[in-house]
Write a protein that holds these residues in place. Structure first.
Motif, short mmCIF file in Angstrom:
data_model
loop_
_atom_site.label_atom_id
_atom_site.label_comp_id
_atom_site.label_asym_id
_atom_site.label_seq_id
_atom_site.Cartn_x
_atom_site.Cartn_y
_atom_site.Cartn_z
N ILE A 1 -5.70 -34.86 5.61
CA ILE A 1 -5.95 -33.83 4.60
C ILE A 1 -6.44 -34.47 3.30
CG2 ILE A 1 -4.90 -32.01 3.18
CD1 ILE A 1 -2.96 -31.51 5.54
N SER A 2 -5.76 -35.51 2.87
CA SER A 2 -6.14 -36.19 1.62
C SER A 2 -7.54 -36.79 1.72
CB SER A 2 -5.12 -37.28 1.28
OG SER A 2 -3.87 -36.73 0.97
N LEU A 3 -7.83 -37.44 2.85
CA LEU A 3 -9.15 -38.06 3.02
C LEU A 3 -10.27 -37.01 2.97
CD1 LEU A 3 -8.40 -40.59 5.91
CD2 LEU A 3 -9.07 -41.18 3.57
N ILE A 4 -10.07 -35.89 3.66
CA ILE A 4 -11.09 -34.85 3.69
C ILE A 4 -11.25 -34.21 2.31
CG2 ILE A 4 -11.65 -32.58 4.67
CD1 ILE A 4 -10.31 -33.59 7.28
N ARG A 5 -10.14 -33.96 1.63
CA ARG A 5 -10.21 -33.40 0.27
C ARG A 5 -10.99 -34.34 -0.65
NH1 ARG A 5 -4.79 -33.79 -2.90
NH2 ARG A 5 -5.45 -35.97 -2.63
N ASP A 6 -10.67 -35.63 -0.62
CA ASP A 6 -11.31 -36.58 -1.53
C ASP A 6 -12.78 -36.80 -1.21
OD1 ASP A 6 -8.82 -36.81 -2.67
OD2 ASP A 6 -8.35 -38.75 -1.76
N GLU A 7 -13.14 -36.73 0.07
CA GLU A 7 -14.53 -36.99 0.48
C GLU A 7 -15.42 -35.76 0.31
OE1 GLU A 7 -17.59 -39.46 2.29
OE2 GLU A 7 -15.57 -39.97 1.63
N PHE A 8 -14.91 -34.58 0.67
CA PHE A 8 -15.77 -33.40 0.73
C PHE A 8 -15.34 -32.26 -0.18
CE2 PHE A 8 -16.02 -35.40 4.99
CZ PHE A 8 -17.35 -35.76 4.97
N GLY A 9 -14.07 -32.19 -0.53
CA GLY A 9 -13.59 -31.10 -1.38
C GLY A 9 -13.58 -29.74 -0.71
N VAL A 10 -13.66 -29.71 0.63
CA VAL A 10 -13.71 -28.43 1.34
C VAL A 10 -12.32 -27.84 1.48
CG1 VAL A 10 -15.80 -28.97 2.64
CG2 VAL A 10 -13.56 -29.61 3.57
N ASN A 11 -12.27 -26.55 1.78
CA ASN A 11 -11.00 -25.92 2.08
C ASN A 11 -10.53 -26.32 3.47
OD1 ASN A 11 -10.28 -24.27 -0.28
ND2 ASN A 11 -12.28 -23.36 0.10
N MET A 12 -9.22 -26.24 3.66
CA MET A 12 -8.63 -26.66 4.93
C MET A 12 -7.58 -25.66 5.40
SD MET A 12 -8.34 -30.80 4.53
CE MET A 12 -8.34 -30.84 2.74
N THR A 13 -7.42 -25.61 6.71
CA THR A 13 -6.40 -24.78 7.34
C THR A 13 -5.85 -25.52 8.53
OG1 THR A 13 -5.93 -22.51 8.05
CG2 THR A 13 -7.90 -23.55 8.99
N LEU A 14 -4.78 -25.04 9.11
CA LEU A 14 -4.24 -25.61 10.36
C LEU A 14 -3.26 -24.63 10.97
CD1 LEU A 14 -1.28 -26.44 9.18
CD2 LEU A 14 -2.33 -28.64 8.74
N GLY A 15 -2.90 -24.88 12.21
CA GLY A 15 -1.87 -24.09 12.87
C GLY A 15 -0.51 -24.61 12.47
N ALA A 16 0.15 -23.90 11.56
CA ALA A 16 1.40 -24.41 10.98
C ALA A 16 2.48 -24.61 12.04
CB ALA A 16 1.88 -23.45 9.90
N SER A 17 2.51 -23.77 13.06
CA SER A 17 3.57 -23.85 14.06
C SER A 17 3.43 -25.09 14.94
CB SER A 17 3.61 -22.60 14.93
OG SER A 17 2.39 -22.45 15.64
N ASN A 18 2.24 -25.71 14.97
CA ASN A 18 2.05 -26.90 15.81
C ASN A 18 2.99 -28.03 15.40
OD1 ASN A 18 -0.01 -25.48 16.98
ND2 ASN A 18 -1.67 -26.65 16.05
N VAL A 19 3.26 -28.14 14.11
CA VAL A 19 4.05 -29.26 13.59
C VAL A 19 5.45 -29.28 14.19
CG1 VAL A 19 5.13 -30.20 11.51
CG2 VAL A 19 2.75 -29.45 11.45
N SER A 20 6.08 -28.12 14.31
CA SER A 20 7.47 -28.04 14.74
C SER A 20 7.65 -27.78 16.22
CB SER A 20 8.20 -26.94 13.95
OG SER A 20 7.58 -25.68 14.19
N PHE A 21 6.54 -27.73 16.98
CA PHE A 21 6.61 -27.37 18.40
C PHE A 21 7.59 -28.30 19.15
CE2 PHE A 21 5.17 -27.58 22.82
CZ PHE A 21 5.18 -26.23 23.15
N GLY A 22 8.50 -27.68 19.92
CA GLY A 22 9.44 -28.44 20.72
C GLY A 22 10.67 -28.90 19.98
N MET A 23 10.79 -28.58 18.71
CA MET A 23 11.93 -29.00 17.91
C MET A 23 12.83 -27.82 17.56
SD MET A 23 11.78 -32.30 17.43
CE MET A 23 12.66 -32.73 15.93
N PRO A 24 14.12 -28.06 17.36
CA PRO A 24 15.00 -26.98 16.86
C PRO A 24 14.75 -26.77 15.37
CG PRO A 24 16.23 -29.03 17.06
CD PRO A 24 14.86 -29.30 17.64
#
Length: 287
Positions: A201-224
């Protein structure tokens, strides 16, 4: 940089100086066997409930996906888009891996949609980007190729550069209409993966300044304790440059974490949204 999405009557602006854009993920049959069967039976009634719950949860954009095997996805997506636009004025993210379905969804849509998504394979770029350009849409760009998700953040940055170069140079899509998904991976698989996502995220922000999104639920998948992990992750990602997420807006814990981060990062002038939400919650508790 601002990415502007529109319905027939409402405009949503995504940007680092704007409130975080909450893209409701719920209108999607993935992992929902009952909803999938309803769609196979040509029953779209559940969509109305999903719209109502997500609008109440605070969504600013709604993702619409009709990817059910053994159905006419193009027809379903076209009808779902029209149905959702009849229920809410929120802009839509039209979500499909099937070119014909994307085309049908965009043709049915009134406004400027967000397309989910395009990857770095040349074939996919040459199929999807002309469609995005023709409809004047914005597009989510995933920095992976040939079904491989690069492990290294700088490789993801390299693929992001390729997608942006092709989209802007060959197809004339404005760079502010490209929303990059830095690829959130499950912490349960490797505890170093989220750090790599934040670095990307930091690299893309610093290089291009574009907006970003992601699937937030992916991070916690399989965890309590998934809401707790999501509520910790999103504000961290926002400080690195994340400006939107496809997420479960029915979760008060996630939404409140984002709203608190908006306030603390200076994107909620005078705390008006935070105070209004708090007062609304108090009123609900008094009923």
């Amino acid at each position: 940089m601002h990415t502007v999405l529109r319905s027939a009557t409402r405009e949503v602006v995504i940007g680092p100086d704007q409130p975080f854009c909450l893209i409701g993920e719920r209108i999607n049959p993935t992992g929902r066997s009952i909803f999938s069967q309803q769609l196979r039976d040509d029953d779209l009634s559940r969509i109305a409930i999903d719209v109502e719950q997500q609008v109440a949860g605070g969504a600013t954009v709604l993702d619409v996906n009709m990817g059910v095997p053994l159905t006419d996805e193009a027809d379903l997506l076209s009808r779902a888009v029209k149905m959702v636009q009849g229920l809410t004025d929120l802009p839509l993210c039209i979500d499909s891996s099937v070119l014909e379905a994307l085309e049908a969804g965009l043709a049915a849509y009134q406004g400027k949609a967000l397309v989910n998504s395009v990857t770095g394979e040349q074939e996919r770029l040459d199929e999807i980007l002309p469609l995005v350009a023709r409809h004047g849409a914005a597009v989510i760009a995933l920095p992976n190729e040939e079904d491989e998700i690069p492990d290294e953040p700088r490789k993801r940055l390299e693929i992001t550069r390729k997608i942006i170069d092709v989209a802007t140079g060959r197809y004339g899509i404005p760079i502010d209409d490209i929303v990059v998904d830095p690829l959130a991976m499950p912490i349960g698989a490797d505890t170093a993966l989220v750090v790599k996502t934040l670095e990307t995220i930091s690299l893309i922000r610093d290089e291009f300044g574009v907006n970003m999104t992601l699937g937030a639920s992916n991070v916690s998948f399989g965890m309590p304790g998934r809401p707790v992990l999501g509520a910790a992750f999103l504000p961290m990602a926002m400080t690195h440059g994340l400006t939107s997420a496809i997420m479960d807006v029915r979760s008060p814990q996630l939404v409140q974490a984002v709203k608190a981060a908006d306030l603390l990062l200076g994107n909620d002038e005078w705390g008006s949204a935070w105070i209004a939400a708090h007062r609304a919650e108090q009123r609900r508790g008094e009923r």
